[in-house]
Every structure is written in C-alpha cells, then in structure tokens.
Design a protein around this motif. Structure first.
Motif, PDB file in Angstrom:
ATOM      1  N   VAL A 248      39.444 -17.647  18.102  1.00 27.19           N
ATOM      2  CA  VAL A 248      38.703 -17.076  19.225  1.00 27.19           C
ATOM      3  C   VAL A 248      37.460 -17.910  19.525  1.00 27.19           C
ATOM      4  N   GLU A 249      36.790 -18.383  18.468  1.00 28.84           N
ATOM      5  CA  GLU A 249      35.521 -19.085  18.638  1.00 28.84           C
ATOM      6  C   GLU A 249      35.674 -20.555  19.002  1.00 28.84           C
ATOM      7  N   SER A 250      36.870 -21.082  18.885  1.00 30.18           N
ATOM      8  CA  SER A 250      37.098 -22.485  19.233  1.00 30.18           C
ATOM      9  C   SER A 250      36.704 -22.734  20.684  1.00 30.18           C
ATOM     10  N   ASN A 251      35.912 -23.766  20.888  1.00 27.82           N
ATOM     11  CA  ASN A 251      35.342 -24.034  22.219  1.00 27.82           C
ATOM     12  C   ASN A 251      36.293 -24.892  23.053  1.00 27.82           C
ATOM     13  N   LEU A 252      37.544 -24.425  23.179  1.00 26.00           N
ATOM     14  CA  LEU A 252      38.571 -25.157  23.909  1.00 26.00           C
ATOM     15  C   LEU A 252      39.041 -24.361  25.114  1.00 26.00           C
ATOM     16  N   HIS A 253      39.543 -25.075  26.101  1.00 24.29           N
ATOM     17  CA  HIS A 253      40.155 -24.428  27.258  1.00 24.29           C
ATOM     18  C   HIS A 253      41.355 -23.599  26.789  1.00 24.29           C
ATOM     19  N   PRO A 254      41.570 -22.419  27.378  1.00 22.58           N
ATOM     20  CA  PRO A 254      42.714 -21.594  26.960  1.00 22.58           C
ATOM     21  C   PRO A 254      44.055 -22.317  27.027  1.00 22.58           C
ATOM     22  N   ALA A 255      44.218 -23.224  27.987  1.00 20.97           N
ATOM     23  CA  ALA A 255      45.482 -23.948  28.101  1.00 20.97           C
ATOM     24  C   ALA A 255      45.739 -24.812  26.874  1.00 20.97           C
TER      25      ALA A 255
END
Length: 322
Positions: free
Chosen positions: A204-211
């Motif tokens: 959840v906390e990963s700062n990545l685009h949902p794609a």
C-alpha cells in the motif's frame, strides 16, 4: 516478534528483513517508515530524489519512529557528493551504497558511526568491500529486479559463494525472495538476513503508479527479461520496450542504436506516469510469487509467520539408535 541474527544485532532491528531501496517505490518516507515500525529495516531510495525531498523523507521517518532505518545511495547518481554531504550532516544511522566502490564514502561515514552496508554481486567485489572496512554486505543474485549481476549467477550460488569467502561478515541475501520460505532459505544459505524488493513494490505504501503495481501482480515467474547488456543491465517485466531491446540485442544491433532505445525508456515513465508498456517496469522473478497488495506491516508479519511455518515443516535429522 524477534528473529535474532548477526544482522539484527548489527542494525538494531527485531527482524532480519530488509526492504530494498527501490527508486520511486521507496523514494519517500511512507514505505521505509512502515517497515521500520514493523521491526524490519526500512530503506529510503535516494537515487532519484532531490536534496530537499530526501531531507524531508529523513525528517518524516525520524519523526515517525525511533527504530533504525537506512538510506540507499547509488554512487553513480548525479550530484552524489552533495547527497553524501547531506547524509553526513543528518548522521543517518545506516547507509546502503551500491553501483560504485566503498572508498568514496566509507571514511566519512565511519567517523560518524554510521553502519555501512555495500551491495555486491560476486566474491571479488565482496573481498574489496570487506578489505575497505564495510560493516556488512548485500549480496545480489540473478533473480533480482533492477540491476542483477552481469554474469546472471543465481542467488542460491552467489550467496553461498560470498558467505564462504567472507566468514564472519554479516550478509543480506537479495534476489528471488518474496515470502517467509525465502527468508528461511536465505538464512539456510549462511546469510544473516534477506532483502525483499519486488514484494514491497506491491505494498500500500509503495510510491508507485497503480498500473505498475497491477503489472507486478499479473506477472508470472517467467515474465521478466534482462536487457541493456553493455549498457547497465536491468531485469524488468516483459513489455513493448523489453521486447524491442531484446530483439536489438538478439540481432546484434549497433551499440549506439541500442543505447538510444535504452535511454528513451525510463523507470519514471512506468513508476510515476504509469506507462507500463513503454517504460522500464523493473521487477524481480519473484513477481510471480506476489499475488496481492498489502500494507507493508502486514507483509512483514506474513513473512515472519511463513518463516515460522517453514521451520516447522523442515524434517529433523534422525540420529538413529544410540
């Protein structure tokens, strides 16, 4: 929850679980803070960060927990000397350096009492780092996302090789680990902890685009590729860019053309903009073992529970009749 190893004693963590420093994914405070709070080692990825953003992330982690955390610094990044100055000024507790030699940074950080781990991918580089005085090693095998060893030696062999060549040095095994069975495997190889990268991409906390996260969940264990030979090889998910690079490499295209195509695609395109077709979707082979997005603390908890279950399943040695 505690799993005591030489690594946890060196770092001051409860668990021998290291969240990999992943550009964009942990280039901020949310993911490192969550992992450190849960008893592992959260790692801020300084690679793509501007100095004010990096300092803000350090502030937020230090305000959010009194547990150890680390900053990962790729030594090839632009402005690395200014980053080193900042990290020394802030007296970060743990530094994980990669993509360069330790002599560039080690004296300054050792004088400050910073614990220094260095990322290596073979016995030769491990020996040089140990001789320079690093406190521990992160040993990366072929399964890893991002930058695996050029010779593509598996983690199974690479870690055993370095463990045998550097006795007594705390070692973090990296590449191919996504669950508690992987943690047990790393420790059974003689490592003192395991680094988890791809598993924490899907947090959840990963700062990545949902794609990007969805692409990781959709991948199988055979859906990564290595491209960029002679250009700084990376492991990433198969997509249009990876196919194009792979074809150029297979047909022996000129280096200048390959360099241009390689440079035209970036990790930012995938991680920040969500272009998982033409961007570099860096991930390890363990993507095929990742099936859901969870809060980072839950991931840490699952790793520990799976580790305990794995130990319970292992057969004991039957000594036979005395």
């Amino acid at each position: 929850m505690r799993i005591d190893t030489p690594l946890t004693r060196l770092l001051g963590t409860d668990l021998p679980i290291v969240q990999a420093g992943m550009s964009w994914a942990s280039s901020g405070s949310a993911l490192p803070l969550a992992v450190s709070r849960a008893g592992g080692l959260g790692v801020i990825a300084a690679g793509p960060m501007r100095l004010p953003d990096l300092e803000r992330a350090i502030d937020e982690v230090e305000a959010g927990t009194d547990r150890p955390y680390a900053v990962n610094l790729p030594l090839y990044r632009k402005g690395v000397d200014e980053v080193i100055d900042l990290l020394c000024e802030r007296r970060v507790p743990i530094l994980i350096a990669s993509q360069g030699g330790p002599k560039r940074y080690l004296p300054r950080f050792k004088d400050l009492g910073t614990t220094c781990l260095h990322v290596v991918a073979g016995e030769e580089h491990a020996a040089k780092a140990v001789a320079a005085g690093v406190d521990g090693l992160v040993v990366v095998g072929a399964e890893a996302g991002g930058h695996p060893p050029a010779a593509l030696v598996s983690t199974l062999v690479m870690v055993r090789s370095v463990v045998r060549s550097a006795p007594g040095v705390p070692i973090v095994a990296s590449g191919g680990f996504a669950d508690g069975a992987g943690l047990a495997a790393a420790l059974s190889l003689g490592a003192d902890g395991a680094q988890f990268g791809t598993r924490f991409l899907a947090s959840v906390e990963s700062n990545l685009h949902p794609a990007y996260k969805e692409a990781v969940l959709a991948a199988g264990v055979g859906d990564t590729r290595t491209v960029g030979h002679q250009l700084g090889m990376i492991r990433l998910l198969a997509n249009e860019f990876a196919d194009r690079m792979g074809e150029l490499e297979r047909t022996g295209a000129e280096l200048d053309l390959r360099r241009a195509v390689f440079a035209a695609s970036t990790l930012r395109m995938a991680a920040f903009e969500g272009d998982v077709v033409r961007g570099k979707v860096e991930a390890g082979q363990s993507a095929g073992l990742v099936k859901e997005i969870l809060p980072a603390a839950e991931i840490v908890g699952e790793l520990v529970a799976e580790y305990a279950a794995t130990l319970g399943r292992l057969p004991r040695v039957d000594q036979g009749p005395s």
